[in-house]
Structure formats: C-alpha cells, structure tokens
Motif scaffolding. Structure first.
Motif, PDB file in Angstrom:
ATOM      1  N   SER A 220     -17.614  19.662  30.949  1.00 20.75           N
ATOM      2  CA  SER A 220     -17.652  19.048  32.281  1.00 20.75           C
ATOM      3  C   SER A 220     -19.016  19.221  32.916  1.00 20.75           C
ATOM      4  O   SER A 220     -19.563  18.294  33.522  1.00 20.75           O
ATOM      5  CB  SER A 220     -16.571  19.684  33.154  1.00 20.75           C
ATOM      6  OG  SER A 220     -16.637  19.190  34.479  1.00 20.75           O
ATOM      7  N   TYR A 221     -19.591  20.381  32.764  1.00 23.27           N
ATOM      8  CA  TYR A 221     -20.919  20.608  33.308  1.00 23.27           C
ATOM      9  C   TYR A 221     -21.932  19.682  32.639  1.00 23.27           C
ATOM     10  O   TYR A 221     -22.788  19.071  33.293  1.00 23.27           O
ATOM     11  CB  TYR A 221     -21.320  22.062  33.103  1.00 23.27           C
ATOM     12  CG  TYR A 221     -22.738  22.370  33.522  1.00 23.27           C
ATOM     13  CD1 TYR A 221     -23.073  22.528  34.872  1.00 23.27           C
ATOM     14  CD2 TYR A 221     -23.743  22.488  32.571  1.00 23.27           C
ATOM     15  CE1 TYR A 221     -24.372  22.800  35.251  1.00 23.27           C
ATOM     16  CE2 TYR A 221     -25.046  22.753  32.939  1.00 23.27           C
ATOM     17  CZ  TYR A 221     -25.362  22.917  34.275  1.00 23.27           C
ATOM     18  OH  TYR A 221     -26.657  23.180  34.642  1.00 23.27           O
ATOM     19  N   GLY A 222     -21.828  19.556  31.319  1.00 26.11           N
ATOM     20  CA  GLY A 222     -22.748  18.669  30.610  1.00 26.11           C
ATOM     21  C   GLY A 222     -22.546  17.220  31.004  1.00 26.11           C
ATOM     22  O   GLY A 222     -23.516  16.451  31.121  1.00 26.11           O
ATOM     23  N   ARG A 223     -21.289  16.811  31.251  1.00 27.87           N
ATOM     24  CA  ARG A 223     -21.029  15.424  31.654  1.00 27.87           C
ATOM     25  C   ARG A 223     -21.617  15.144  33.030  1.00 27.87           C
ATOM     26  O   ARG A 223     -22.210  14.077  33.261  1.00 27.87           O
ATOM     27  CB  ARG A 223     -19.518  15.176  31.639  1.00 27.87           C
ATOM     28  CG  ARG A 223     -19.156  13.727  31.937  1.00 27.87           C
ATOM     29  CD  ARG A 223     -17.696  13.430  31.651  1.00 27.87           C
ATOM     30  NE  ARG A 223     -16.826  14.299  32.433  1.00 27.87           N
ATOM     31  CZ  ARG A 223     -16.054  15.235  31.918  1.00 27.87           C
ATOM     32  NH1 ARG A 223     -16.062  15.458  30.612  1.00 27.87           N
ATOM     33  NH2 ARG A 223     -15.286  15.992  32.682  1.00 27.87           N
ATOM     34  N   ASP A 224     -21.467  16.077  33.941  1.00 27.36           N
ATOM     35  CA  ASP A 224     -22.050  15.872  35.272  1.00 27.36           C
ATOM     36  C   ASP A 224     -23.570  15.789  35.197  1.00 27.36           C
ATOM     37  O   ASP A 224     -24.189  14.957  35.865  1.00 27.36           O
ATOM     38  CB  ASP A 224     -21.634  17.025  36.189  1.00 27.36           C
ATOM     39  CG  ASP A 224     -20.133  17.042  36.447  1.00 27.36           C
ATOM     40  OD1 ASP A 224     -19.488  15.989  36.232  1.00 27.36           O
ATOM     41  OD2 ASP A 224     -19.608  18.087  36.831  1.00 27.36           O
ATOM     42  N   LEU A 225     -24.141  16.646  34.391  1.00 29.09           N
ATOM     43  CA  LEU A 225     -25.600  16.613  34.247  1.00 29.09           C
ATOM     44  C   LEU A 225     -26.060  15.310  33.623  1.00 29.09           C
ATOM     45  O   LEU A 225     -27.031  14.692  34.084  1.00 29.09           O
ATOM     46  CB  LEU A 225     -26.056  17.803  33.390  1.00 29.09           C
ATOM     47  CG  LEU A 225     -27.565  17.912  33.127  1.00 29.09           C
ATOM     48  CD1 LEU A 225     -28.321  18.088  34.438  1.00 29.09           C
ATOM     49  CD2 LEU A 225     -27.858  19.070  32.191  1.00 29.09           C
ATOM     50  N   LEU A 226     -25.356  14.849  32.590  1.00 27.80           N
ATOM     51  CA  LEU A 226     -25.726  13.587  31.949  1.00 27.80           C
ATOM     52  C   LEU A 226     -25.515  12.402  32.887  1.00 27.80           C
ATOM     53  O   LEU A 226     -26.264  11.413  32.827  1.00 27.80           O
ATOM     54  CB  LEU A 226     -24.909  13.400  30.677  1.00 27.80           C
ATOM     55  CG  LEU A 226     -25.374  14.187  29.444  1.00 27.80           C
ATOM     56  CD1 LEU A 226     -24.444  13.928  28.285  1.00 27.80           C
ATOM     57  CD2 LEU A 226     -26.791  13.793  29.069  1.00 27.80           C
ATOM     58  N   GLN A 227     -24.518  12.491  33.733  1.00 32.03           N
ATOM     59  CA  GLN A 227     -24.271  11.395  34.665  1.00 32.03           C
ATOM     60  C   GLN A 227     -25.443  11.246  35.631  1.00 32.03           C
ATOM     61  O   GLN A 227     -25.861  10.118  35.941  1.00 32.03           O
ATOM     62  CB  GLN A 227     -22.963  11.642  35.421  1.00 32.03           C
ATOM     63  CG  GLN A 227     -22.478  10.447  36.231  1.00 32.03           C
ATOM     64  CD  GLN A 227     -21.080  10.659  36.744  1.00 32.03           C
ATOM     65  OE1 GLN A 227     -20.545  11.754  36.653  1.00 32.03           O
ATOM     66  NE2 GLN A 227     -20.484   9.624  37.289  1.00 32.03           N
ATOM     67  N   ARG A 228     -25.965  12.353  36.092  1.00 30.97           N
ATOM     68  CA  ARG A 228     -27.134  12.276  36.976  1.00 30.97           C
ATOM     69  C   ARG A 228     -28.354  11.739  36.230  1.00 30.97           C
ATOM     70  O   ARG A 228     -29.097  10.898  36.730  1.00 30.97           O
ATOM     71  CB  ARG A 228     -27.423  13.650  37.571  1.00 30.97           C
ATOM     72  CG  ARG A 228     -26.350  14.150  38.521  1.00 30.97           C
ATOM     73  CD  ARG A 228     -26.834  15.361  39.314  1.00 30.97           C
ATOM     74  NE  ARG A 228     -27.098  16.497  38.441  1.00 30.97           N
ATOM     75  CZ  ARG A 228     -26.173  17.406  38.128  1.00 30.97           C
ATOM     76  NH1 ARG A 228     -24.945  17.300  38.602  1.00 30.97           N
ATOM     77  NH2 ARG A 228     -26.488  18.424  37.343  1.00 30.97           N
ATOM     78  N   GLU A 229     -28.544  12.222  35.014  1.00 31.07           N
ATOM     79  CA  GLU A 229     -29.661  11.740  34.210  1.00 31.07           C
ATOM     80  C   GLU A 229     -29.502  10.254  33.889  1.00 31.07           C
ATOM     81  O   GLU A 229     -30.482   9.502  33.854  1.00 31.07           O
ATOM     82  CB  GLU A 229     -29.757  12.540  32.909  1.00 31.07           C
ATOM     83  CG  GLU A 229     -30.130  13.997  33.100  1.00 31.07           C
ATOM     84  CD  GLU A 229     -31.576  14.148  33.545  1.00 31.07           C
ATOM     85  OE1 GLU A 229     -32.365  13.219  33.285  1.00 31.07           O
ATOM     86  OE2 GLU A 229     -31.902  15.175  34.154  1.00 31.07           O
ATOM     87  N   LEU A 230     -28.259   9.815  33.672  1.00 29.78           N
ATOM     88  CA  LEU A 230     -27.999   8.407  33.362  1.00 29.78           C
ATOM     89  C   LEU A 230     -28.343   7.512  34.542  1.00 29.78           C
ATOM     90  O   LEU A 230     -28.932   6.418  34.374  1.00 29.78           O
ATOM     91  CB  LEU A 230     -26.531   8.248  32.981  1.00 29.78           C
ATOM     92  CG  LEU A 230     -26.110   6.935  32.335  1.00 29.78           C
ATOM     93  CD1 LEU A 230     -26.839   6.740  31.020  1.00 29.78           C
ATOM     94  CD2 LEU A 230     -24.608   6.915  32.088  1.00 29.78           C
ATOM     95  N   ALA A 231     -28.014   7.942  35.734  1.00 29.49           N
ATOM     96  CA  ALA A 231     -28.342   7.134  36.925  1.00 29.49           C
ATOM     97  C   ALA A 231     -29.864   7.019  37.097  1.00 29.49           C
ATOM     98  O   ALA A 231     -30.386   5.930  37.412  1.00 29.49           O
ATOM     99  CB  ALA A 231     -27.710   7.768  38.159  1.00 29.49           C
ATOM    100  N   GLN A 232     -30.562   8.122  36.866  1.00 25.84           N
ATOM    101  CA  GLN A 232     -32.020   8.071  36.980  1.00 25.84           C
ATOM    102  C   GLN A 232     -32.629   7.176  35.901  1.00 25.84           C
ATOM    103  O   GLN A 232     -33.568   6.413  36.169  1.00 25.84           O
ATOM    104  CB  GLN A 232     -32.585   9.470  36.892  1.00 25.84           C
ATOM    105  CG  GLN A 232     -32.146  10.391  38.025  1.00 25.84           C
ATOM    106  CD  GLN A 232     -32.643  11.815  37.849  1.00 25.84           C
ATOM    107  OE1 GLN A 232     -33.367  12.120  36.911  1.00 25.84           O
ATOM    108  NE2 GLN A 232     -32.235  12.706  38.768  1.00 25.84           N
ATOM    109  N   ALA A 233     -32.099   7.261  34.675  1.00 26.61           N
ATOM    110  CA  ALA A 233     -32.619   6.409  33.601  1.00 26.61           C
ATOM    111  C   ALA A 233     -32.353   4.937  33.893  1.00 26.61           C
ATOM    112  O   ALA A 233     -33.194   4.071  33.613  1.00 26.61           O
ATOM    113  CB  ALA A 233     -31.986   6.811  32.272  1.00 26.61           C
TER     114      ALA A 233
END
Length: 739
Positions: A220-233
């Motif tokens: 879950s922590y990794g998914r939240d982090l990737l979600q933020r990175e995905l929005a920036q990308a």
C-alpha cells in the motif's frame, strides 16, 4: 617413620626452620598430593556433609515435584521460507533480503516473540476479559486494571489487561528453531492441555496473518508513492507533448506516422522525405528509360536496322512479300530477258515494296527519336524537382533538430509514464493476491501427557545439585578447617617431621594402658621411641622435653609413655614434671607435690628427696614441687641447666613434661635447656595456625624440635588411604582387644 637429623651435642638447641606451607616443594619428606587424590581425600573426609546435602536436595526435589501442578506443552510447527512463493510473475515491492540468512531468520524469531503478536493472540482468544485465564496464571487482582462493574471487568483497564495477557503468554511461550532447517516449533505450556493447543495454533495463524499484513502495508505504501509519481510523470508528458506540437506548428513541420522502421527512431516520417523518396525513385526510372530510348535512337541514326524496325509487323510483311517477288523475278530471268513484260511487272512491284519498306522504316525511326526526346525531357524535369526537394529536405532537417529534442523528451516521459503505470497495476494485483512465505507444517494437538514435572529428571537434577552443594560445602569446610586430621598433615601443614601417631584410648587410663604390653598405646610409643633413635648420632636424645600448644593435648601422656618405653629398654630414666603451674606426675606415683622441681630451682641442692620411684613403670620421677608465685622466674636462671646436668650423671635420659607453649614463657625456657623437644599435637583438636604460632615461639628460643607426635588419633575420622592404623591391632586377638 625414620627421621634423620643432624647430630647434636647435649645441651645444644638449634633453631627450628619456619613451617612450610601445605604441599610446598622442599617440605621434609613431603610430596604434593595429586589433584585427584586431594579431591578424593576431601570427599571422603566430608562424605557425610556431601551425602547429607545430596539427600536433603533429593528429598526437597521429590517434595517439590509432587507438589507441582502438571503442565502441558502443545507444539505447533511452521516453515519460514527464505524466498516468497510468488503467484504473479513480477517482483514484490519489498527489497530482496541479503544473502545473510542468519539475519533474516533471527528477525523472524524475534517477530515470533513480539509483544504485539502476543497481544493480538490474547485479543483473538478473548483472554483480555477472561477471569479464569488470569486466575490460572496467578494474576494480581488487586491491580486497578481488574476492577469490576456489574460482574465484568471495566473497559478502562482493558489496555492494561491486554498488556498483562500478552506478557503472560510470552512468559509461557517457547520458540525452538530446528537446526539446519527452516522449521520452527512454537511451544506453549500451561496447566490446561486444550488451552495450550489453542494458543499454539492461534500463535502460528496470527504470525502468518501479521506477515501478510506487513506485506500489504508495504504494498500500500508503494502504491501510494507510485500514484504520486505517476501523476507527476503524466503532467511532464502532457507539457512535453504540448511543447512539441506548438513547435511543429510554428516551423510548419508535418510528420506522418511511420508504418515500419523509418529513418527516424521516433516512429514518424515527414511529407518532404516521402515525396523526395518517391521522386527519386521516379527519376531513377526515367533515367533508365532515357538511356534505353537513347540507345535505340543512336542505333537508328547509324542507318542500321533498329530493333523496333525488326520487330515491326508491317515492315516484316512487306519484306516477306518482296522476298517472294524477288524469287519469282529471278526464276523468270533464267528463261527471259528483263524486258519481258511479266518480269517488268514483278520488278515494278518489287520497287514499290522497297519504297513502302523505306517509308515504314523512316516512320519507325521518327518514333524512336520522339520517344528519346520525351524520355530526356521527363528525366530533366524530374531531376530539377528532386534537386528542389533536396533543398527543402535539408532545410527541414535543420528545423527538425529542436523538434527531435522535443520528441525525445516526449518519448522519455511516455516511457517513464508507461513503466510507472504498469508497476502501479502490478502492485494492485500483488496486494490483492497476498504472497506469503510462512506456512503451518504441523498444527498443535492437545497433549495427552504432562510435559512437567518429570519426576526422574527432577530427582536426578536435585541429586546433582545436592552433590554440587555438598561438594561446595566440603571445599568450604576444608578451607576453614585447620584441624590436623591425619598424620601426614603434621608434616604437610606444620613442616614437622612425624615421629608417630598415638591412637585415642577410651575407657582406660593411660597408665593402665601402658602396663598392658599388647595395648595400642604401647605399640604406638614403641614406634615413636624407634623414631627418636634416629634423631641424633647417639640415638635417643639424653635430655628431652615434651610440650604442646595448649593443655590437654596429650603431652603428659606422651612424656609418661616415652619414659616407660625407655625404661623397658633397660635405660635409667627420670621423668621431671616441668609444669609447675598445673602439675600431674605426682598423681601417677600416688604422692603429693610438696617436694620437687620448684624446690631445686629455688636453691635446694639435694635431689634425692625430690624424687620418687614408680615401681610398676620402672623409672624415677620428680614432681613439680610446690606451685611458685611465678614459675617463669625460676626457669630463667641457670638452675634448670644445672639440674639436667646433675641428673644426666645418674640417669641415661631425662624426660621433662613441659607446660604448654601458648600464653606461657615456661615451655620456651625449658626447650632451650634440653637436647630436643617432642611436640604433641592433638588430632582434630587444635588449629594448625595456633600450632604454627607456638612453633615460631619455640624457634625464637633456639629450641631443637625433634618432631611431632599426633595424639588422640582416630583412624575412622581421618582421611582414608594412609594406613596409619593397621599396625595397632596387628597380632592381637579379640580377647586382647576386649581387655
């Protein structure tokens, strides 16, 4: 025992060397005992202490074992795999653990004994509000956490009870990893067999669940982090695409999607490039056509028959007709003249055909030339167009440099965005699948037999503990005990040559024992007399004193016995009672002590009235005389030495029963006047430290100590293995021993 010393002249008194430490190298006739023999000696001497401690511990262990509540241990076995069994074909979010498996497994063992896991098990089994559970493990109900309201524990104390329940479970939990395997045993012990099995199984299940929850939390922590990175990308990709389109519009750059591996690695191609490629291909084709047309034209211009003329059907038909007419004309010429009308008609047809062939060949040659001109013009036109497109393409390439930079940025952002998006989808799937590397191998069964207490094991441990305690007590007592227990200790502890040991005589007076020629006392003192015969070069010293550290150690008996043994050896002996403070010799003769040693020391020169003869023992004795106010003052003068010299004129040996050494100056004064001193040491009755102090006093007076005599020796109380008692009863019958 044979003791050899340096020869002494009568009246001399050499100094006594300092006593040697037990077992010290250089002790006269002493050898250090092997360590095992020392331990065996201590164990045998204090055997009753050791056996008593062992028996007490054994009995205590038996009582405690019988009073103990039976405990039941349930065991659940789990397997902890080093690597997770992955359901999907992608890696987990958690970083791979290093190859140090020991660190990994130690971490797992620590998690198995964590407080959070214990409290979780207590919550699942509903132990927090279970009064019977806390009573079973002896909880303190005076604690505020156990306050009750309406027959139930209050909610306010629930956190404290949860903590207590977890601590109770942890105190009775055991984690036992199997060596060289991935199996771990979870053991729980309690007085209830069914409860132990429930806790062991619940512990394994909750450990697996907490392991999955930790992985889900990490996912879950990794998914939240990737979600933020995905929005920036995504934002960077949109900005780079807008920038690319704006620049293409400004520079009039139009690219079409590529259908294959084109010249651009971006997957797009420009219109100019496509048009240039098409025209370049048409130019190559036009050039080929022009070359072919030019070749045909050059062939026709040289007057030769061109390939087009040869392939022309009309010309070939005319040529065939002319050939036929020419053949007919030649046949007529064989028979007729050229003016022959039919011949002339055929010739006219041939001429007409020649004109037709020439006209047709001219027409064909004109057509070839026209084709050549057209091919050349088409080639030139295409070449001019290609040259123009080349200029446009080069200009486009110059303008596309920045465009390609923008395009690369777009491609990079798109690849990053696609990768993050794919990873985000994979994490979502992994979180739903729940990859686990822990499994239950054997669930816990309800134990049928108690695991403790184990009677035989407890009794064996109690016995071992008792022996250890007894051994410790024996060593402690050995260190504290300074008594002389064996004849060998006279030499080892005191540094004195051993003249002999005297058994303890009970139920009979020493004098009566001496009258019995077969008594143990007689045998012992005969051995001492023999040893005394080796102390000087002339045998038994002529003048000797018998003393001890304190009273009642057997010095008077020793003096009496030595005098008796010497008298029986046909020697003239006189026994002088030198203890003027507590005289005892006169009792043996049945006389009083009105006359004796003190009279001579006080100035009386006549010796005969001061002595009396002991008929049964065969020697003369001198009592101590009247008790003087201060015996030491009488002994400080020269009268004692004079007395000994005068007695030696009439007697072979002078034996003085000296006072004890400690606390008095009498014994050192007497010891300095005789040829040698016999030191009596009571077995099991005097501390060796006191004896050493007394010996030091005698050494300070330059006394010559011939050796020590161990008195009142009891072989049964001594250390075994020395054999000092065997000779006392040798050759005696039971009737002799009973007397």
């Amino acid at each position: 025992m044979n003791i050899a010393t340096s020869p002494l002249r009568p009246g001399t008194a050499p100094a006594l060397p300092a006593p040697l430490a037990p077992g010290a190298p250089g002790a006269t006739g002493n050898e250090t005992l092997p360590i095992l023999r020392q331990y065996l000696r201590i164990a045998i001497r204090w055997r009753y202490v050791i056996l008593g401690a062992a028996a007490a511990c054994f009995l205590l262990g038996l009582i405690v074992t019988l009073l103990m509540t039976p405990q039941y241990t349930a065991t659940s076995t789990i397997e902890i795999a080093r690597e997770s069994s992955q359901v999907t074909d992608f890696q987990g979010v958690e970083r791979e653990t290093s190859i140090a498996d020991q660190e990994f497994y130690q971490t797992q063992y620590g998690l198995l004994q964590s407080r959070v896991l214990a409290e979780r098990v207590a919550t699942q089994l509903r132990l927090i509000d279970d009064r019977a559970f806390f009573e079973r493990f002896g909880a303190d109900f005076d604690d505020p956490a156990f306050r009750e309201a309406n027959g139930r524990f209050t909610a306010a104390g629930r956190p404290a009870r949860q903590r207590m329940a977890g601590e109770i479970l942890l105190d009775n939990l055991g984690i036992a990893p199997s060596r060289l395997s991935r199996l771990v045993e979870i053991n729980f012990t309690s007085a209830d067999a069914a409860f132990s099995a429930r806790v062991a199984n619940a512990w394994a299940e909750n450990f697996i669940q907490t392991n999955l929850e930790r992985k889900v939390q990490a996912t879950s922590y990794g998914r939240d982090l990737l979600q933020r990175e995905l929005a920036q990308a995504k934002q960077r990709l949109d900005e780079s695409q807008r920038q690319l389109v704006s620049y293409a519009e400004q520079q009039r750059i139009i690219n079409l999607p590529s259908q294959g591996a084109g010249e651009n690695a971006t997957g797009e191609r420009s219109i100019v490039a496509d048009e240039l490629a098409s025209l370049n291909a048409a130019l190559s084709e036009a050039t080929a056509e022009r070359i072919a047309a030019e070749a045909r034209f050059r062939g026709a211009a040289r007057g030769g028959r061109s390939s087009e003329a040869l392939r022309n059907q009309a010309i070939n038909s005319l040529r065939q007709r002319r050939a036929e007419l020419a053949a007919e004309y030649q046949r007529l010429m064989v028979q007729f003249e050229p003016n022959y009308p039919p011949a002339r008609a055929i010739q006219s047809q041939i001429d007409q055909l020649d004109r037709s062939i020439a006209s047709e060949e001219g027409r064909v040659s004109g057509s070839v030339e026209a084709e050549y001109r057209q091919a050349a013009e088409r080639e030139n036109a295409l070449r001019a167009r290609v040259e123009g497109l080349k200029s446009n393409y080069l200009d486009l390439r110059r303008r596309s440099i920045q465009y390609n930079i923008y395009q690369q940025e777009v491609d990079t952002n798109r690849a990053l965005y696609d990768g993050l998006l794919q990873r985000f989808k994979e994490i979502g799937v992994a979180g739903g699948v729940g990859v686990n590397n822990i499994s239950v191998v054997d669930p816990a069964n309800v134990p049928q037999r108690p695991s403790s207490p184990r009677l035989l094991i407890n009794l064996a441990l109690a016995l071992l503990v008792g022996l250890a305690i007894g051994g410790g007590l024996a060593f402690a007592l050995e260190q504290m005990d300074e008594a002389i227990a064996d004849p060998a200790e006279v030499e080892r502890r005191l540094g004195l040559p051993l003249l002999g040991s005297v058994p303890k005589v009970e139920g009979i007076a020493p004098r009566d024992a001496l009258l019995d020629r077969k008594s143990e006392l007689v045998d012992a003192y005969l051995a001492i007399q023999t040893s005394l015969g080796f102390t000087t070069e002339h045998g038994v010293p002529r003048s000797l004193a018998v003393t001890s550290t304190r009273p009642a150690e057997g010095k008077s008996t020793t003096a009496l016995s030595i005098a008796t043994m010497l008298a029986r050896a046909q020697r003239k002996v006189i026994l002088v009672d030198g203890d003027m403070r507590s005289p005892s010799v006169h009792h043996l003769g049945g006389v009083d002590h009105d006359r004796g040693l003190s009279n001579f020391l006080a100035g009386q020169d006549d010796i005969a009235p001061l002595t009396f003869y002991m008929e049964d023992l065969g020697f003369t004795a001198m009592s101590a005389g009247p008790i003087p106010p201060n015996a030491a003052e009488l002994l400080t003068g020269h009268r004692l030495a004079l007395l000994i010299a005068r007695l030696l004129e009439s007697y072979d040996h002078v034996v003085i029963d000296s006072p004890p050494v400690m606390g008095l100056a009498d014994a050192p004064l007497i010891a300095s006047r005789v040829e040698g001193v016999i030191y009596a040491v009571e077995s099991h009755g005097i501390r060796s430290s006191m004896v050493k102090t007394a010996l030091q006093r005698l050494a300070g007076a330059n006394a010559h100590i011939l050796g020590g005599v161990l008195t009142k020796f009891e072989a049964r109380r001594g250390h075994s293995g020395y054999g000092y008692e065997y000779g006392y009863d040798y050759g005696r019958t039971k009737a002799d021993k009973a007397r």
